[in-house]
Structures are given as structure tokens and as C-alpha cells.
Design a protein around this motif. Structure first.
Motif, PDB file in Angstrom:
ATOM      1  N   GLN A 329       0.829  -1.201   0.000  1.00  0.00           N
ATOM      2  CA  GLN A 329       0.000   0.000   0.000  1.00  0.00           C
ATOM      3  C   GLN A 329       0.870   1.260   0.000  1.00  0.00           C
ATOM      4  O   GLN A 329       0.554   2.255  -0.664  1.00  0.00           O
ATOM      5  CB  GLN A 329      -0.925   0.006   1.223  1.00  0.00           C
ATOM      6  CG  GLN A 329      -1.931   1.141   1.237  1.00  0.00           C
ATOM      7  CD  GLN A 329      -2.839   1.125   0.016  1.00  0.00           C
ATOM      8  OE1 GLN A 329      -3.296   0.068  -0.414  1.00  0.00           O
ATOM      9  NE2 GLN A 329      -3.089   2.297  -0.557  1.00  0.00           N
ATOM     10  N   LYS A 330       1.998   1.190   0.732  1.00  0.00           N
ATOM     11  CA  LYS A 330       2.925   2.323   0.771  1.00  0.00           C
ATOM     12  C   LYS A 330       3.458   2.632  -0.628  1.00  0.00           C
ATOM     13  O   LYS A 330       3.515   3.790  -1.059  1.00  0.00           O
ATOM     14  CB  LYS A 330       4.073   1.999   1.721  1.00  0.00           C
ATOM     15  CG  LYS A 330       5.228   2.988   1.689  1.00  0.00           C
ATOM     16  CD  LYS A 330       6.377   2.474   2.519  1.00  0.00           C
ATOM     17  CE  LYS A 330       7.643   3.292   2.263  1.00  0.00           C
ATOM     18  NZ  LYS A 330       8.814   2.734   2.998  1.00  0.00           N
ATOM     19  N   LEU A 331       3.843   1.588  -1.343  1.00  0.00           N
ATOM     20  CA  LEU A 331       4.361   1.793  -2.694  1.00  0.00           C
ATOM     21  C   LEU A 331       3.247   2.176  -3.669  1.00  0.00           C
ATOM     22  O   LEU A 331       3.486   2.895  -4.643  1.00  0.00           O
ATOM     23  CB  LEU A 331       5.084   0.536  -3.183  1.00  0.00           C
ATOM     24  CG  LEU A 331       6.330   0.121  -2.381  1.00  0.00           C
ATOM     25  CD1 LEU A 331       7.035  -1.045  -3.066  1.00  0.00           C
ATOM     26  CD2 LEU A 331       7.291   1.281  -2.212  1.00  0.00           C
ATOM     27  N   ALA A 332       2.042   1.681  -3.402  1.00  0.00           N
ATOM     28  CA  ALA A 332       0.917   2.040  -4.270  1.00  0.00           C
ATOM     29  C   ALA A 332       0.646   3.540  -4.220  1.00  0.00           C
ATOM     30  O   ALA A 332       0.186   4.136  -5.208  1.00  0.00           O
ATOM     31  CB  ALA A 332      -0.331   1.265  -3.855  1.00  0.00           C
ATOM     32  N   GLN A 337      -0.041   9.032  -6.352  1.00  0.00           N
ATOM     33  CA  GLN A 337       0.374  10.432  -6.303  1.00  0.00           C
ATOM     34  C   GLN A 337       1.247  10.833  -7.506  1.00  0.00           C
ATOM     35  O   GLN A 337       1.763  11.945  -7.533  1.00  0.00           O
ATOM     36  CB  GLN A 337       1.143  10.696  -5.000  1.00  0.00           C
ATOM     37  CG  GLN A 337       0.370  10.410  -3.733  1.00  0.00           C
ATOM     38  CD  GLN A 337      -0.878  11.261  -3.604  1.00  0.00           C
ATOM     39  OE1 GLN A 337      -0.905  12.409  -4.060  1.00  0.00           O
ATOM     40  NE2 GLN A 337      -1.926  10.685  -3.006  1.00  0.00           N
ATOM     41  N   ASN A 338       1.440   9.885  -8.439  1.00  0.00           N
ATOM     42  CA  ASN A 338       2.296  10.154  -9.606  1.00  0.00           C
ATOM     43  C   ASN A 338       3.690  10.618  -9.161  1.00  0.00           C
ATOM     44  O   ASN A 338       4.277  11.552  -9.728  1.00  0.00           O
ATOM     45  CB  ASN A 338       1.653  11.200 -10.524  1.00  0.00           C
ATOM     46  CG  ASN A 338       2.341  11.263 -11.886  1.00  0.00           C
ATOM     47  OD1 ASN A 338       2.921  10.283 -12.360  1.00  0.00           O
ATOM     48  ND2 ASN A 338       2.296  12.432 -12.523  1.00  0.00           N
ATOM     49  N   PHE A 343       9.515   7.012  -6.542  1.00  0.00           N
ATOM     50  CA  PHE A 343       9.781   5.684  -7.110  1.00  0.00           C
ATOM     51  C   PHE A 343      11.275   5.487  -7.309  1.00  0.00           C
ATOM     52  O   PHE A 343      11.830   4.439  -6.969  1.00  0.00           O
ATOM     53  CB  PHE A 343       9.044   5.542  -8.443  1.00  0.00           C
ATOM     54  CG  PHE A 343       9.312   4.246  -9.163  1.00  0.00           C
ATOM     55  CD1 PHE A 343       8.487   3.148  -8.975  1.00  0.00           C
ATOM     56  CD2 PHE A 343      10.392   4.111 -10.028  1.00  0.00           C
ATOM     57  CE1 PHE A 343       8.725   1.954  -9.630  1.00  0.00           C
ATOM     58  CE2 PHE A 343      10.650   2.922 -10.688  1.00  0.00           C
ATOM     59  CZ  PHE A 343       9.817   1.834 -10.489  1.00  0.00           C
ATOM     60  N   ILE A 344      11.943   6.494  -7.854  1.00  0.00           N
ATOM     61  CA  ILE A 344      13.383   6.387  -8.104  1.00  0.00           C
ATOM     62  C   ILE A 344      14.144   6.227  -6.794  1.00  0.00           C
ATOM     63  O   ILE A 344      15.057   5.393  -6.694  1.00  0.00           O
ATOM     64  CB  ILE A 344      13.881   7.632  -8.879  1.00  0.00           C
ATOM     65  CG1 ILE A 344      13.305   7.620 -10.310  1.00  0.00           C
ATOM     66  CG2 ILE A 344      15.409   7.666  -8.918  1.00  0.00           C
ATOM     67  CD1 ILE A 344      13.596   8.882 -11.101  1.00  0.00           C
TER      68      ILE A 344
END
Length: 377
Positions: A329-332, A337-338, A343-344
């Protein structure tokens, strides 16, 4: 046939002759292997000797280099030949680790793993017995002569079966199990049996061609040294053996088995939801995604109950899955949030965590992908 095609005829004929000569040499090599098998059995030598194979591979690569042949390809070729040799050795009698044959009972011996090890036990010269639901009555008769009892039944009934053995085995008999969980079964065996106890986890399925290079994990319970002869027997079968603490083993297995299999279900279930059929996806897949699809697909060619038992094995494993969902969920949120920069950062953090293993993984997966593409593309 065109003139251009005729120009190749002589060369193609010679290639066919050379190919036949190669097969003749491989046939001759197989005859020598038969002699090696006989010598190994007579002298109680293991099927698989890592040092010998590594030395042979190194010298073969060097010779290939000198002859202008790609040494990496040459090693692949040699290892395929050696694998075939080990398969041949595994069809005959195995060297035995003890002066006298041992009596080994496989409870659940008509299941996949039980059948496999029962067959190999008999090939070795030991005496293998099998008990399942239909012949529990035979236990009383054979119990006094048993050197070892191995419980190889589904995870969900392993402890029930161990409980049923309480007071029915000699104190000299080694009690072991084959489940992929170790802590709870070992505790139950210690509770129900006063003799030697050891936890075993063969890290392979029942469909392997032979046991050479397969891994057997050994978790000591009580007087585990009494089972040293079985450990030596595994090595003579060609297996790799590691001894491990039962708690550390289970901690690793939560990730290796529980989480991995659930992720496979997640992947496959979403493909079904999104109507992405494997056959359609493969048409557009790179070799690496094809490899991932194969690893996911093989899960669904097997028993749903088996994987349910693995995923829902115990509370600790289920807790790990819940933590995984929270992390998911954290990564989702990054996607929601785009958050490209987030992500990087996450990706680079994992890269640092993986360290030099990432390079190893790149090399090994590259090898696998290239072979897969060459064979099935």
C-alpha cells in the motif's frame, strides 16, 4: 535443388558425418560411465563430486579456447553431458553409507516425495517401508526393526500424524519429517518421541530426475548425530546438505515460499481479472518476461491445496503477508500520487540493499533467458 543449394551439399554431408561421430563418442563415453557407476557403488563413492566437476569444466573450457571454440558454450555442452551421466547413475544402484542396510519407514510413502525417496532408498540397498491411511495396522509389526521414520505428509496433518506415533516407536528409532516448516514439527516430535529427532527439508519437488545437486536442509532436534548416516547417505546420493537452526530456516522460508507463492497467485489472479491470457501475453513477451511467466505458470500446474498449506502454514507467515500488504500500500501511494521521484528513491534504495547480488542476478538471469529463448522461442 538449385545450383546454390547444390554448392552446400558436400559440406552438409560432412556435417552429418561429424554429428554421427559425436554421437558415437557420446555412446562410448556412456559405456565408460557405466564402469564408473560400478566402481562408485563398490567403493561407496558419491554420485556427485563438485570438485571433480569444477576441475573438469575448467580444463574443458581451456581446451575449447585453444581450439577456437567459445569456452562458455563448451562448458554448457560438458555440463549437459555430465547431467546425463548423473541421470544414468541415478537409474541404477546407489552406494550405501552404512555397513548394514537400514530399515526406513516413509509415512505418506505413496505420495510424491514418499514414492521418490522410497524408490531411491531401495535402489541403495536399504529396506524401505510405506504406511498410509490404508495400512496403519502394519506399524505395530514393523516398528521394532525401524532405524528411521520419516513423516512425509501434507503440512496441515503433519503434527496429527506425529501425535499418532506417540509411544509406538523404539527409543533407538530416529524420527524425522519432510515438511517445509521445521520449528513446530520438531517441537511436536520432541514431545511425542523420546529417541533421536531431526527435521529434514528436501528443497525440491517429487518430479526431479535425480537427487544430485538437490539441497537437503537438516535441522537438529535431539541426538541428531544419530542421523549422521542418513546425512552421509544424502551426500552419496549426490545431494548438497546444509545444517540450519530451525527458527532461521522458517524465517527464510516465510519469504522463499509463503510470500513468493502468494505473489504468484496475485499475478495470476490479476491476469484473469484483466482478461490477459498467457498465450496472448507470450506473443508480445521479451525473453525475460517469458521466464517470469513460466515461473508463475508452473505454480498453477500443481495442487492448490499444497500451496494453500504453504501460504497459510502458521501465524508468523500470515503476519508477514499482512506486513507485505501494508508495504504494498505504501508503494501504491507512489503510483496514486504520480510520485516519479519517490519511485526512483525507493528503487535506488533497494539497489543499494541488493548490492553485488544484483550483478550476480543479472549474469545468471541473462544465462537463463538466453538459453530459454534459444530453446523455445
Amino acid at each position: 535443388m538449385s545450383d546454390k543449394q547444390k554448392a552446400l551439399e558436400g559440406s552438409r554431408k560432412r556435417i552429418d558425418e561429424i554429428d554421427e561421430q559425436i554421437l558415437d563418442l557420446l555412446s562410448e563415453r556412456a559405456e565408460v560411465v557405466n564402469a564408473v557407476i560400478k566402481t562408485k557403488v563398490e567403493n561407496q563413492l558419491p554420485v556427485f563430486v563438485p570438485k571433480r566437476e569444477d576441475e573438469k569444466s575448467a580444463s574443458f573450457k581451456e581446451m575449447a579456447q585453444q581450439k577456437g571454440i567459445d569456452p562458455e558454450w563448451a562448458e554448457d555442452f560438458l555440463r549437459m553431458i555430465m547431467t546425463s551421466s548423473r541421470d544414468k547413475q541415478s537409474q541404477d544402484k546407489f552406494p550405501i553409507a552404512t555397513a548394514e542396510p537400514k530399515h526406513i519407514l516413509y509415512i505418506g510413502g505413496e505420495g510424491g516425495m514418499g514414492k521418490l525417496y522410497k524408490k531411491i532408498t531401495n535402489q541403495t540397498g536399504h529396506k524401505a517401508y510405506s504406511i498410509d491411511k490404508s495400512n496403519w495396522y502394519e506399524l505395530e509389526e514393523i516398528a521394532p526393526k525401524l532405524d528411521m521414520v520419516i513423516v512425509t505428509v501434507p503440512i496441515k496433518i503433519t503434527e496429527q500424524v506425529i501425535e499418532r506415533l506417540k509411544g509406538r516407536l523404539s527409543e533407538k528409532t530416529i524420527l524425522a519429517d519432510f515438511t517445509s516448516n521445521k520449528s513446530s514439527p520438531i517441537e511436536k516430535m520432541l514431545e511425542c518421541h523420546e529417541g533421536p529427532v531431526v527435521g529434514l527439508h528436501p528443497m525440491h519437488g517429487p518430479d526431479v530426475q535425480n537427487l544430485s545437486k538437490q539441497l537437503m536442509v537438516v535441522c537438529p532436534g535431539r541426538n541428531a548425530e544419530e542421523a549422521d548416516w542418513f546425512v552421509e547417505q544424502c551426500e552419496l546420493w549426490g545431494m548438497r546438505v546444509i545444517k540450519a537452526d530451525q527458527n532461521k530456516h522458517d524465517h527464510v522460508m516465510h519469504m522463499v515460499q509463503g510470500l513468493r507463492h502468494f505473489v504468484a497467485l496475485l499475478h495470476g489472479s490479476f491476469m484473469e481479472e484483466y482478461d490477459l491470457r498467457p498465450s496472448d501475453m507470450l506473443e508480445y513477451s521479451s525473453p525475460i518476461y517469458r521466464a517470469e511467466m513460466m515461473m508463475t505458470g508452473r505454480i498453477f500446474a500443481q495442487s492448490a491445496e499444497l500451496y494453500a498449506d504453504i501460504v497459510f502454514a502458521n501465524e508468523e507467515r500470515r503476519d508477514l503477508l499482512m506486513k507485505f500488504f501494508e508495504h504494498h500500500q505504501k508503494l501504491a501511494e507512489l503510483v496514486k500520487q504520480n510520485d516519479r521521484e519517490g519511485f526512483i528513491r525507493e528503487f535506488e534504495g533497494v539497489t543499494d540493499f541488493f548490492g553485488k547480488f544484483a550483478t550476480q542476478a543479472l549474469n545468471e538471469s541473462g544465462y537463463l533467458i538466453n538459453r530459454l529463448a534459444d530453446r523455445f522461442a
